[in-house]
Design an enzyme around this catalytic site. Structure first.
Site, PDB file in Angstrom:
ATOM      1  N   SER A   3       0.814  -1.217   0.000  1.00 40.51           N
ATOM      2  CA  SER A   3       0.000   0.000   0.000  1.00 40.51           C
ATOM      3  C   SER A   3       0.848   1.269   0.000  1.00 40.51           C
ATOM      4  CB  SER A   3      -0.949   0.013   1.208  1.00 40.51           C
ATOM      5  OG  SER A   3      -0.237   0.086   2.421  1.00 40.51           O
TER       6      SER A   3
ATOM      7  N   LYS B 295      -6.513   4.552   8.061  1.00 43.96           N
ATOM      8  CA  LYS B 295      -5.331   5.304   7.625  1.00 43.96           C
ATOM      9  C   LYS B 295      -5.603   6.801   7.619  1.00 43.96           C
ATOM     10  CE  LYS B 295      -3.194   1.654   4.846  1.00 43.96           C
ATOM     11  NZ  LYS B 295      -2.848   1.164   3.489  1.00 43.96           N
TER      12      LYS B 295
END
Length: 798
Positions: free
Chosen positions: A652, A695
């Site tokens: 990611s 996140k």
């Protein structure tokens, strides 16, 4: 200019007007499998299909409510199916170690047990009366008298013969002896006997032996007379006994005229009674001198009926949920009792297991618990293959028990096994156990989410309300219902879906109920739901707070206010099990002349996982695709997660790593207030990643602690935008322009946001627009190539 994601798109809020709240809280009956179309079809096909191998594995993650849903589904279905037979065990009079089974109609087990018990009691009473009657006593006495007369007649005859030879036969406590007599008819004295001549003594002894031989023949005759009389007596007793109980036997047989097993058993019981009349009519209340009750109880006990399965009180097919699937709980056992220090057992101590109780219906077992119990799984497979359930000691399975134990007749098995467990266990069993795929041919796969339609929201909240009522929780207010649906969407990680993990959702409601009770409120409000969500998170986010403190203090260096070349803030996920949160990571790169391409320092230090390594290698593919079609890239770029001291896994951060390399090559500073997440492919497309909400919120928390300036934000994959269900404070900050979230589809969009410079496109001459990011990168690579060419002669001459 690339537009940011609007605040209204960061959270799919529920309009309270879209909920028919009076109808929701007024719902009485609820569907057990809402949103589970696939699982419902599988269950409808599988349930009731009890042909070989069509057992069911219900697959679903913990908390999805699969067990509760299956239970509700079955409770309704079993009512429409017939009640199965009762099963009994009775004594095997020929071999007591192998009790016989008897199948009876539903509820017939107890009736048969009572009928046999009543028959035994009445038979015993009738026999006692018959044997105590005057007629029986007279017949018995006549036989004894006849015997005595014949014995007397035979004995008198031998006495006469002995007397004629001057002998007499005397009885002693030990034996019959033949004694010679003198001329006076009296027994010889010792002196008289010694005075006899030797010839006379021999003659006397010879006659004595002859009489003894005749006496032995007489004794055998008397013994034969006694045996004959005993046979006559036994025959008479049987005839009397048979006459006394024949009516009772006929009544019992007539009642079970169409059941061969019962008729055979009744006949066997009758024959055994006639063979053991003395012990059968013995009074169990009498005691011997030792004080021990005689065998009368045992003599009657062997005629009892052990009702193993009694279905008299069930409506429809049985449904058993076995949460502790030990071997004995599943297959039954043979109990033992201690008698005078010795463990004894018999057919009345056979106990059923769940397989017996569920026979003819359904047995639900959590597969993880089943696999953890020794012998249970293998024995269950054996039972399903053979279509019968056998009760046996575990020790016999292992072969180390040498004592003889009961081996009851196996009972035919006709049921459906429903295993519930995780998808992982399903795939492991399917791959590693050859029998599993043959015995469990139906898979009912439970989804963890369903579409967020108006109908589904109605049914979803109806279930929540009903569960709350069953647990005596306070009523939900409409605002609480709104927050629950939004929380369910957050759990589903999709704006257009809601989670079916009812256990997690109910935990939030139970905690909200506590706060509502503490506030002395009549119902649970939306604020109570939000508080329970926040408090649940707060109890577990100590590590996140410690990391945030270290960032604010400067121990972990995270710059969110300046612009730097070759440095980007990525965001990683820390998963603690009960919660997961995002934290910023400073990713830096250094670029120099060389031929090693992109070097992953994490990999070199053996801290990078395989997926992370793959993501870094993809960067080389992108750079080659973008910049090396007409020239070689003479560059070595080193990537690292600064201040990372543990393993790194996942791809990611690959887009952030690529932005750092491009920034360094183009010598363009990157806005440090903007964090980045998203993976990238070799064509530069930004791919979605997991944990997107955590996140964003993790980075937002750090920015809020340091100070929101309006220049901070997060770049995310555009394909993740439908998964956004951010906290309301993040949405509010975006709305007030204190925080920004961008969704991008390509690297070019992201680099423009980070540097403020156009990415650039190729013109007709195959060149990038002057001053764009790609133009600057291309020129840097060209300069590297020229430097390498200049250095080459020196290298050759050197």
């Amino acid at each position: 200019m690339i537009k940011s994601i609007k605040s209204k798109s960061l959270r799919n809020s529920v309009n309270p007007k879209s909920l028919d709240w009076p109808s929701i809280i007024g719902t009485k009956s609820i569907k057990p499998l809402i949103g589970q179309v696939r699982a419902l079809k599988a269950l409808e096909f599988g349930l009731g299909n009890k042909t070989h191998g069509f057992n069911i594995y219900v697959s679903g993650y913990p908390g999805s409510g699969k067990l509760h849903a299956v239970k509700q589904f079955l409770e309704e279905r079993v009512k429409k199916e017939p009640v199965p037979s009762d099963w009994c065990y009775v004594n095997n009079f020929e071999d007591p170690y192998h009790p016989r089974k008897i199948r009876l109609s539903p509820g017939g087990g107890k009736i048969f047990k009572q009928a046999i018990s009543r028959f035994i009691q009445e038979a015993r009473n009738n026999l006692i009366k018959a044997f105590e009657s005057v007629e029986f006593s007279n017949k018995r006495e006549a036989i004894f008298n006849q015997l005595q007369q014949k014995e007397k007649q035979v004995f008198n005859q031998i006495q006469q013969e002995a007397k004629a030879e001057n002998f007499v036969i005397k009885r002693t406590p030990v034996e019959l002896i033949v004694i010679p007599l003198n001329v006076d008819g009296k027994m010889f004295t010792e002196k008289e006997y010694e005075s006899l001549k030797s010839k006379e003594k021999k003659k006397l002894v010879k006659k004595q032996n002859q009489i003894k031989e005749k006496l032995q023949m007489v004794l055998r005759t008397i013994r034969n007379l006694q045996l004959k009389s005993q046979t006559m007596l036994v025959k008479m007793e049987k005839e009397v006994a048979n006459y006394a109980i024949e009516i009772l036997v006929d009544e019992l047989k007539e009642k079970y005229i169409n059941q061969a097993e019962v008729l055979d058993h009744v006949e066997t019981v009758k024959n055994d009674i006639l063979q053991n009349l003395n012990t059968f009519i013995q009074d169990p209340k009498t005691k011997r001198q030792t004080g021990i009750v005689p065998n009368a109880h045992a003599a009657v006990k062997k005629y009892e009926v052990n009702v193993l399965v009694d279905n008299a009180h069930i409506d429809g097919a049985p449904f058993i949920l076995e949460l502790n699937p030990t071997y004995n709980n599943l297959f039954g056992k043979v109990e033992h009792v201690s008698q005078m220090g010795t463990l004894m057992t018999d057919f009345t101590l056979i106990r059923k297991g769940s397989l017996h109780a569920a026979n003819g219906g359904y047995l639900v077992i959590p597969v993880e618990d089943l696999l953890r119990n020794y012998f249970s799984w293998d024995s269950l497979k054996r039972a399903l293959r053979s279509n019968e359930v056998l009760i046996e000691e575990i020790g016999e399975r292992l072969g180390y028990i040498s004592t003889k134990s009961l081996k009851p007749d196996p009972i035919p098995l006709n049921l459906q096994i429903i295993l519930t467990g995780s998808p992982r266990l399903y795939f492991l069993l399917y791959e590693l156990d050859a029998d599993f795929k043959e015995l469990f041919k139906v898979k009912a796969d439970f989804d963890t989410s369903m579409k967020r339609t108006k109908k589904n929201m109605h049914e979803f909240l109806s279930i929540i309300v009903q569960i709350g009522r069953n647990e005596d929780l306070k009523e939900l207010g409409i605002e609480a219902g709104v927050k629950i649906v939004e929380y369910a969407s957050r759990l589903a990680v999709d704006q257009n879906k809601i989670s079916t993990q009812f256990s997690l959702i109910m935990d939030i409601i139970r905690e909200a109920n506590y706060y509502a009770t503490k506030d002395e409120m009549k119902s649970i409000s939306g604020d109570h739901i939000l508080k329970s969500i926040d408090e649940k998170y707060y109890r577990s986010n100590l590590l996140q707070e410690k990391i945030s403190e270290m960032i604010v203090r400067g121990s972990i260096i995270i710059d969110i206010n300046t612009a730097e070349v070759g440095q980007v803030n990525g965001i990683s996920i820390i998963d603690l099990g009960d919660i997961m949160f995002g934290r910023p990571n400073r990713i830096t790169t250094s670029v120099s002349l060389g031929k090693k391409g992109v070097i992953d320092i994490e990999r070199e230090a053996e801290l990078g996982g395989p997926i992370h390594t793959k993501g870094v290698l993809i960067l080389s593919g992108y750079l080659a695709e973008k910049y090396a079609k007409e020239q070689l890239i003479n560059m070595t770029a080193r990537l690292v997660f600064e201040q990372s001291y543990g393993g790194i896994e996942g791809d990611s951060a690959s887009s952030a790593e690529l932005y750092a390399i491009i920034s360094n090559l183009a010598d363009l500073p990157v806005n440090q207030g903007i964090a980045v997440t998203g993976s990238v492919n070799q064509k530069g497309a930004i791919q979605p990643v997991g944990g997107i909400n955590e996140k964003i919120e993790g980075y937002f928390t750090v920015c809020k602690l340091i100070g929101l300036t309006g220049n901070q934000g997060v770049i995310i994959p555009q394909r993740n935008s439908k998964e956004l269900m951010l906290k309301e404070e993040v949405v509010e900050a975006v709305e007030n322009k204190k925080f920004t979230i961008w969704g991008v589809d390509h690297v070019d969009e992201g680099i423009e946001i980070l540097t403020g410079v156009k990415a650039g496109k190729l013109n007709k001459e195959g060149k990038y627009e002057i001053g764009t990011v790609h133009d600057l990168v291309t020129k840097k690579i060209e300069s590297f190539a020229l430097k390498v060419e200049k250095l080459r002669p020196k290298m050759v001459s050197g």
